[in-house]
Design a protein around this motif. Structure first.
Motif, short mmCIF file in Angstrom:
data_model
loop_
_atom_site.label_atom_id
_atom_site.label_comp_id
_atom_site.label_asym_id
_atom_site.label_seq_id
_atom_site.Cartn_x
_atom_site.Cartn_y
_atom_site.Cartn_z
N GLU A 112 25.51 0.85 -12.30
CA GLU A 112 26.56 1.89 -12.39
C GLU A 112 27.07 2.27 -11.00
OE1 GLU A 112 26.90 6.55 -13.76
OE2 GLU A 112 25.41 5.28 -14.75
N GLU A 113 26.14 2.42 -10.04
CA GLU A 113 26.56 2.76 -8.67
C GLU A 113 27.38 1.61 -8.07
OE1 GLU A 113 24.90 3.73 -4.18
OE2 GLU A 113 23.45 3.67 -5.81
N ILE A 114 26.90 0.39 -8.24
CA ILE A 114 27.63 -0.76 -7.70
C ILE A 114 29.03 -0.82 -8.29
CG2 ILE A 114 27.74 -3.29 -7.64
CD1 ILE A 114 24.62 -3.24 -7.51
N ARG A 115 29.15 -0.63 -9.58
CA ARG A 115 30.47 -0.67 -10.21
C ARG A 115 31.36 0.48 -9.73
NH1 ARG A 115 29.16 -2.82 -16.37
NH2 ARG A 115 28.79 -4.97 -15.71
N SER A 116 30.75 1.62 -9.38
CA SER A 116 31.55 2.74 -8.88
C SER A 116 32.22 2.40 -7.54
CB SER A 116 30.70 4.01 -8.73
OG SER A 116 29.86 3.95 -7.58
N TRP A 117 31.62 1.48 -6.78
CA TRP A 117 32.23 1.05 -5.52
C TRP A 117 33.58 0.39 -5.77
CZ3 TRP A 117 27.38 -2.08 -3.72
CH2 TRP A 117 26.30 -1.21 -3.51
N GLY A 118 33.72 -0.26 -6.90
CA GLY A 118 34.98 -0.92 -7.25
C GLY A 118 36.07 0.05 -7.66
N LYS A 119 35.70 1.29 -7.91
CA LYS A 119 36.67 2.30 -8.31
C LYS A 119 37.04 3.26 -7.18
CE LYS A 119 35.23 2.35 -13.15
NZ LYS A 119 34.17 1.38 -13.21
#
Length: 188
Positions: free
Chosen positions: A46-53
């Motif tokens: 979830e944290e890693i994917r938040s970097w993409g946002k």
């Protein structure tokens, strides 16, 4: 006095060389082995994917900065994040002598036109930095740091979130952008 100055600079450079050697240790070539990609605690999916946002979330996360730095190293623009990180460290400094020494080191490494790690600044910001260097403070490079942050956000970050490295970390399938949209194939 000049000898004292040189000794202080060498001490700082030695300390930073050790830190850089630790930071520049062997990088993992296979992003799929993400359990060894990060120092310390593994970030959640979830944290890693938040970097993409959010570029701000990426830059606030130590693991995100490391992944982005590894990407910038591959693009030969690692000096941008190194400069930004050096400015962040300078802002934490309270000792006036250390502030001056660190500011001079940052200037020599990232601002000087003679430096191989020179960051790209416009003439207005370069002039502000030159004026600020007369009496360095923890905020000597604020304008330059903002310009480099903006450059990374607009230029490198979009490539990072669409890179195979990030998609592997975020477990995003090929053909899907980091924002979640799918690439449409041309119709016949």
């Amino acid at each position: 006095m000049a000898e004292k100055w040189r000794a202080a600079i060498m001490k700082i450079r030695k300390g930073l060389a050790i830190k850089n050697a630790e930071d520049n240790g062997p990088t993992k070539k296979d992003p799929a082995s993400s359990d060894t990609l990060f120092d310390g605690e593994q970030p959640s999916l979830e944290e890693i994917r938040s970097w993409g946002k959010s570029f701000d979330k990426l830059m606030r996360s130590p693991s995100g900065r490391k992944a982005f730095r590894d990407f910038l190293r591959c693009e030969y623009s690692e000096e941008n994040i190194l400069f930004w990180l050096a400015c962040e460290e300078l802002k934490k400094e309270t000792n006036p002598e250390a502030i001056e020494e660190k500011a001079r080191f940052i200037y020599e490494d990232y601002i000087s036109i003679l430096s191989p790690k020179e960051v790209s600044l416009d003439s207005r910001v370069r002039e502000i930095v030159n004026r600020n260097m007369v009496e360095p403070t923890p905020h000597t490079f604020d304008e330059a740091q903002l310009q480099i942050y903006t450059l990374m956000h607009r230029d490198s970050y979009p490539r990072f979130i669409n890179s195979p490295q990030f998609k592997t970390l975020a477990q995003i399938p090929d053909g899907v952008s980091a924002s979640g949209s799918t690439a449409e194939s041309p119709s016949n």
